[in-house]
Scaffold this motif. Structure first.
Motif: not given
Length: 527
Positions: A229-236
């Motif tokens: 589960x992808x819970x965080x990433x860079x804004x773009x």
């Protein structure tokens, strides 16, 4: 007794309404009557000397670890350290080294599997080697440190690079300690560290980064028992990546990283053939760049997620991740893991506290309110701290869990100074404020320092009825035992209770059950 504890003892002894002349007489009496034998003086001096020596040793070994771990990966290779140590005294101490290594692997069983030394395990290893050598142990350790220091040479540029990287990693840990049990500041600190390093030490690469945690696949188990589960990433990348779920039947190298527990670097994704692209808007001919996927390990080296980076947004040809960058990104993944588990531990402590307060309120109706605070450290870890109001409970059982916790600073809360005295001394404080009687009780960590506090108000009563006071004491005793158990779970030498993010949700329930388990054990002792 330390200084705050001694002052608190004296204040408790004299009471609140004592006159100044009486206090002066008491001080004069103590000065005159307190005698220390020569034997007691020597014992105290030896204790101070021993504490000072251990503190110096810790600083010395930390500095040595940092010199060896030039890229701030957070770990040293056991075999590499072992190979250098085997040349100590021209190889005459190999038997001592073998015995120390055997003891080390029995204390840290995962070492035989992963071969990585944390700062704590590195310190333990050198202390074990020193204990196996003949002669004075302190002198032997000093000789080992001097030998290992001479074994590595770092240029001025390398030292500056390492210093900058350690500062960024420290910011991740500080974000966890001041996040009030929220992951958002930690995610921001991680992505900031990655982007700063890419700019300063990675030829100004444009990177995308993302964090995915393992979860149990309950909705479609036919696609695999677990998912990422992808819970965080860079804004773009948020519109394409955030809250996505990667299943085992989809393309990608992430599950290979999870299963093998090792990073995978794909220098050119366009040539690989097994890469999952979340951004479907990017044309196929523009899907070029490097991909790096790193495992997230807990303290016992079990994988609980991945940290991924890619350079698909960078149009330059040379976007391959170099060895020193990969080492630092491993350091970032390690720093994130520590921060993540720190916050999980705080959440568990708070959940246990809620359970404890639920148990207490029907048994002690004379208690008006209980406010639970956590200690939030400042830059000076000893004194520059704040108290963070987390939970407020009244005598009807109504609870308010503060989603935006209120911070109390000492200089701004003179009427609540008793709370800060409780933290300073790690002792119970009883006082009256504006006619209301308060009992401040510390919740201690494994070293005995206060990590939180219960501010118990009993209104205008000077004390609780005997049966309510007994139940309060029982609750506080059991809550402390449960808190200690929760903290032990996160230690490097202790097997943690969960790996999957879904298990963490279950673990919150487990934290509440811990209170009842210790309460039951306490009752059995009384039978």
């Amino acid at each position: 007794l330390n200084l705050p504890q001694f002052v608190q003892l004296m204040e408790t002894f004299v009471g609140e309404d004592i006159s100044l002349p009486t206090v002066k007489r008491l001080i004069a009496f103590i000065k005159e009557e307190y005698k220390q034998t020569e034997e007691e003086k020597m014992e105290q001096l030896e204790k101070v000397h021993r504490i000072s020596r251990l503190a110096q040793r810790k600083l010395l070994l930390e500095a040595l670890f940092e010199k060896w771990d030039n890229n701030a990966s957070g770990f040293l290779d056991l075999e590499e350290v072992d190979a250098v140590l085997s040349t100590f005294k021209e190889g005459m101490e190999k038997e001592a080294l073998r015995k120390a290594k055997k003891h080390l692997c029995s204390r840290y069983p995962q070492l035989s599997r992963v071969g990585k030394l944390s700062p704590k395990a590195f310190q333990t290893f050198l202390e074990l080697v020193a204990s196996e050598l003949t002669g004075d142990e302190d002198e032997a350790l000093d000789n080992l440190v001097e030998f290992l220091t001479r074994s590595v040479e770092r240029s001025h540029t390398e030292c500056l690079q390492s210093l900058a990287r350690r500062k960024w990693l420290h910011n991740i840990q500080q974000a966890a300690e001041t996040s009030r049990a929220s992951m958002e500041p930690v995610y921001k600190a991680v992505f900031k560290a990655l982007s700063q390093d890419a700019e300063a030490h990675g030829d100004n690469k444009k990177i995308s980064a993302y964090i995915a945690l393992l979860e149990e696949n309950q909705l479609s188990p036919e696609r695999g028992q677990i998912l990422l589960h992808y819970v965080a990433c860079t804004a773009d990348d948020a519109p394409y990546v955030l809250n996505q779920r990667l299943y085992k039947d989809m393309k990608g190298v992430s599950f290979a990283v999870v299963e093998e527990g090792k990073p995978i670097h794909v220098p050119r994704v366009q040539l690989h053939g097994n890469i999952h692209f979340w951004n479907y808007d990017r044309p196929v001919e523009e899907r070029k760049g490097s991909l790096l996927v790193l495992p997230l390990h807990d303290a016992r080296w079990r994988v609980f997620g991945i940290l991924g980076l890619d350079t698909l947004r960078d149009q330059c040809e040379k976007t391959i991740f170099l060895t020193h960058e990969i080492s630092f990104y491993q350091g970032v993944s390690h720093a994130f893991s520590k921060a993540y588990h720190h916050i999980c531990t705080l959440e568990n402590v708070l959940q246990m506290t809620v359970t404890a307060l639920d148990w207490l309120y029907p048994r002690a109706p004379s208690i008006h309110t209980v406010i639970t605070y956590l200690v939030e450290p400042g830059k000076d870890k000893t004194w520059d701290y704040a108290l963070c109001k987390m939970i407020t409970t009244d005598n009807t059982g109504q609870k308010e869990i503060h989603s935006s916790p209120v911070l109390l600073l000492r200089r701004e809360n003179l009427l609540r100074d008793y709370l800060f005295k409780c933290i300073d001394s790690s002792e119970v404080i009883s006082t009256s404020v504006c006619g209301e009687h308060h009992i401040a009780v510390p919740l201690r960590d494994l070293s005995g320092q206060a990590l939180g506090i219960f501010d118990i108000s009993i209104g205008r009563h000077q004390k609780l009825p005997p049966h309510e006071h007994k139940d309060l004491q029982k609750m506080l005793k059991v809550a402390q035992a449960a808190c200690s158990e929760i903290l032990k779970m996160s230690l490097e030498e202790t097997e943690p209770a969960y790996v999957l993010e879904a298990e963490h949700v279950a673990n919150l329930r487990h934290a509440g059950l811990l209170f009842h388990r210790f309460m039951l054990q306490d009752l059995r002792k009384c039978v």
